[in-house]
Scaffold this active site. Structure first.
Site, mmCIF file in Angstrom:
data_model
loop_
_atom_site.group_PDB
_atom_site.id
_atom_site.type_symbol
_atom_site.label_atom_id
_atom_site.label_comp_id
_atom_site.label_asym_id
_atom_site.label_seq_id
_atom_site.Cartn_x
_atom_site.Cartn_y
_atom_site.Cartn_z
ATOM 1 N N CYS B 90 0.810 -1.214 0.000
ATOM 2 C CA CYS B 90 0.000 0.000 0.000
ATOM 3 C C CYS B 90 0.849 1.271 0.000
ATOM 4 O O CYS B 90 0.333 2.359 -0.232
ATOM 5 C CB CYS B 90 -0.952 -0.008 1.188
ATOM 6 S SG CYS B 90 -1.995 -1.472 1.162
ATOM 7 N N HIS B 381 -9.690 2.619 -1.276
ATOM 8 C CA HIS B 381 -8.258 2.366 -1.192
ATOM 9 C C HIS B 381 -7.817 1.338 -2.226
ATOM 10 O O HIS B 381 -7.650 0.170 -1.927
ATOM 11 C CB HIS B 381 -7.939 1.896 0.246
ATOM 12 C CG HIS B 381 -6.542 1.428 0.446
ATOM 13 N ND1 HIS B 381 -5.448 2.032 -0.130
ATOM 14 C CD2 HIS B 381 -6.034 0.387 1.179
ATOM 15 C CE1 HIS B 381 -4.346 1.386 0.231
ATOM 16 N NE2 HIS B 381 -4.677 0.387 1.017
ATOM 17 N N CYS B 416 0.861 2.951 6.018
ATOM 18 C CA CYS B 416 1.235 1.612 6.480
ATOM 19 C C CYS B 416 1.070 0.650 5.314
ATOM 20 O O CYS B 416 0.317 0.916 4.387
ATOM 21 C CB CYS B 416 0.352 1.191 7.647
ATOM 22 S SG CYS B 416 -1.402 1.216 7.234
#
Lengths: 300, 430
Positions: B90, B381, B416
């Site tokens: 990510c 996301h 993160c």
């Protein structure tokens, strides 16, 4: 005087299992069996099979690499244990014998390219509250150098032997049945894992390879070979271990296939304590301790 | 060698769409190409050779070994523009930004594009290891019998495909299950998580209605706005959702306070400050510095998604800044609880001393400066696209703010990532 039997080929496990089973039935019918453990050392020298090592490493979660895990050396010494235990002058049949603890020390890294001289013999029998403990002592040498030593303790329920030592011995496995270690990591064991492990390890015991085999020994399904779980724990910790290490394992409860279990480990000083538990419940399957190896014992 | 300053010129992304919806026929290459074309149109890059385009995808087909280069070749950029694939789960988009800004600062190029794309709808599906090994062996076999023998090793069970996993290979836990452990450990409540999710939706909806994204987003396949945003959601609606991660009292994480699956792509255009000035390109923000970190989550008992708590203090120390010295905090909302645990950890004396080896806790921040225009809970996301979305958003926010107390407005990005990793970066207004 210890009898030394040098094998020129790997003992075949399946015929040994069958003959031992037949002998066990005969002994049960006649009520007669040898009264002591044979004083014999079985020895076999062989080169390692790179493809088999790779298959073993992959199945147990190790990186595929030239250095072999300590548990792999046990896998190669296992047929020698079977050869000893299934011999006509060995007092107990294989069926029903339970592997309860294991202790092995890798004295230095061993490469897959090295030829190993493996040996196996009985240690003195030990007392157990439910029977007698048989210690199978294995060694692996490269030339004359001791590189690995392992002691597998098998419980024979309801039996005794003359000259049994107390269960606790110096240098033996001293592990509690459970430890306070968080276990969050999940391992999913597929239904065919026992068959896959049987193919790479040679441990074809039907209790591991089919639900029917498991049922024959009182389990609802097949159970995974304890040595797979042992190896899987080592694989999880191997990147953090020193080159030479000792690993002690206590098998407390078999793992049914398929199932999910939880693993966790805790480092205290230079010693890892690891545990494998049920995924949903709190029962413990295996407890292990791994630390740096002692020095190689003096070879006479 | 002269000093070079890397600045964010601007950004472009396609609206983030719910998985298996509007973009289900688009691939990562398609979406990344669309994002690049929109950027090229915005900054007159059509036919121009850019220093390098750097990006990646988390769910990546093996045929997309040159995903970013393929997107460049399909875009209006000069085909002489080189490209490089980069992947850090990510944090991909942010790591790409760091890579591009470093090359600019070293004088190796005057401009570059960083970003990423991810499609859950068009994700690769692998065949099982057993089938794959049998097919590889059959392919390598030199004789017909050897080939047949290899194929004969195929078992019915081998025919079950392996969908892409979001579980950590070494722990067997999904990211949500990992975060549930962290959420429990830090005692993050359901109420706090829902409030953070609500703020994300309200902030993103406001930013959209104010036109903030007008020059940051290009419509794609009929979608003009992020599909995840629910400006009309309420704390009651969020509170009514069932927990999806965690057990018993620890079951506080819902579909409302966790990110779902989205498709999308985002890119950021960066340039040398002098080059931007000479070419009359806007300069929104300067890339000041960056840091990456990782945690021992496999057996070390650390929290999978709290690696940024290691990176942040190291980055602050190197730049002589405190945790309170920022006007904007962009902390990626993988889960609402991730953001809250990150903030709690940095305010926790024991954690900061014992885990991070700091003399004291970094302290609290002004929550009003956190994710002021919404973040991943509302926007969605699409893994590798998130970095580009956040960097471009923060750069524009900083530029709009200008100066604070006579110094350039300052912001920090924290993302993160799977594998127990985290990337953080400091940006300052130009």
């Amino acid at each position: 005087m210890t009898e030394r039997v040098v094998l020129d080929a790997a003992p075949q496990l399946a015929p040994m299992l069958v003959s031992s089973m037949v002998r066990g039935l005969v002994r049960r019918a006649t009520g007669r069996r040898p009264g002591t453990l044979p004083d014999r050392e079985v020895v076999w020298t062989h080169g390692q099979d790179v493809d088999r090592v790779a298959a073993y490493q992959r199945l147990c979660g190790f990186a595929v690499r030239d250095l072999v895990p300590a548990t792999w050396i046990h896998v190669q010494a296992f047929p020698l244990q079977m050869e000893l235990m299934s011999a006509p002058d060995s007092p107990f049949a294989l069926a029903g014998i339970v592997h309860v603890t294991n202790s092995m020390t890798l004295y230095r890294p061993v490469s897959v390219r090295e030829e190993l001289t493996l040996s196996s013999s009985y240690g003195p029998p030990r007392e157990h509250r439910r029977g007698v403990l048989l210690d199978l002592v294995g060694e692996a040498h490269v030339g004359t150098e001791l590189v690995w030593r392992g002691v597998s303790a098998y419980l024979v329920r309801g039996e005794t032997l003359p000259g049994m030592l107390p269960e606790a011995q110096p240098g033996g496995v001293h592990l509690p049945p459970d430890v306070e270690v968080d276990a969050d990591t999940v391992w999913r064991l597929r239904a065919d894992l026992g068959r896959q492990y049987a193919r790479v390890s040679g441990d074809m015991n039907p209790i591991h390879t089919s639900a029917l085999g498991g049922k024959a020994f009182g389990f609802p399904r097949a159970i995974i070979q304890g040595m797979w779980t042992h190896a899987r724990v080592l694989a999880a910790l191997e990147p953090r271990l020193p080159d030479a290490y000792r690993m002690d394992v206590r098998f407390t409860k078999p793992i049914l296939l398929p199932s999910s279990v939880r693993f966790g480990a805790h480092l205290d000083g230079d010693s890892w304590t690891a545990v494998v538990r049920e995924r949903a419940g709190s029962k413990t399957h295996l407890v292990a301790r791994i630390s740096g190896a002692d020095r190689v014992p003096n070879v006479p | 060698m002269t000093d070079h300053t890397a600045v964010v010129v601007g950004g472009n992304r396609i609206p983030f769409a719910r998985a298996h919806g509007a973009y289900s026929r688009a691939s990562n290459v398609d979406m990344l190409t669309a994002a690049l074309d929109g950027l090229a149109a915005r900054f007159g890059l059509a036919g121009r050779r850019v220093g390098e385009v750097v990006g990646g995808a988390v769910f990546k087909h093996s045929r997309d070994f040159n995903l970013t280069r393929e997107a460049v070749l399909g875009s209006s950029l000069d085909p002489h523009t080189p490209a490089c694939d980069l992947q850090q789960a990510c944090a991909t988009g942010l790591e790409a930004t760091i890579y591009v800004s470093n090359k600019i600062r070293l004088g190796q190029m005057v401009d570059g594009i960083a970003g990423g794309a991810d499609s859950v709808s068009d994700s690769p599906m692998a065949i099982s290891d057993g089938l794959r090994r049998a097919l590889l062996a059959a392919n390598a076999a030199k004789t017909v019998p050897a080939r047949l023998a290899a194929l004969a090793s195929i078992r019915p069970g081998h025919l079950v495909p392996d969908p892409p996993g979001i579980t950590e290979p070494r722990t067997g836990l999904s990211m949500g299950e990992h975060q549930a452990l962290t959420t429990m450990r830090w005692g993050i409540t359901r109420g706090e998580q829902d409030e953070l999710a609500l703020a994300s939706h309200q902030n993103l909806a406001r930013a959209w209605s104010e036109g903030f994204f007008d020059d940051l987003v290009t419509p794609y396949l009929g979608v003009t706005k992020d599909q995840g945003v629910r400006g009309d959601t309420t704390i009651e609606k969020l509170a009514a959702l069932k927990a999806v991660f965690g057990r018993g009292e620890g079951a506080t994480m819902t579909a409302g306070n966790s990110t779902g699956f989205f498709d999308g792509a985002a890119v950021t255009y960066l340039a040398d400050a002098d080059y931007a000035a000479e070419h009359h390109l806007p300069a929104l923000a300067r890339v000041v510095d960056a840091e990456v970190a990782a945690v021992d989550y496999t057996i070390g008992g650390e929290d999978l998604l709290l690696a940024p708590t290691y990176a942040i203090p190291r980055l602050l120390a190197r730049n002589g800044l405190t945790w309170q010295d920022f006007d904007y905090y962009e902390i990626h909302e993988a889960f609402a609880a991730t953001v809250l645990a990150t903030l709690d950890a940095l305010a926790d004396e024991t954690y900061c001393r014992e885990r991070l080896g700091l003399p004291e806790a970094l302290g609290e921040i002004d929550r009003g400066a956190l994710n002021v225009n919404g973040s991943s809970l509302a926007a969605g996301h699409p893994f590798a696209a998130t970095g580009g979305r956040i960097v471009s958003t923060l750069a524009k926010l900083l530029h709009q703010r200008g100066t604070v107390d006579g110094r350039p407005a300052r912001g920090i990005v924290s993302i993160c990532a799977a594998g127990g990793q985290g990337a953080v970066a400091i940006l300052e207004a130009c």
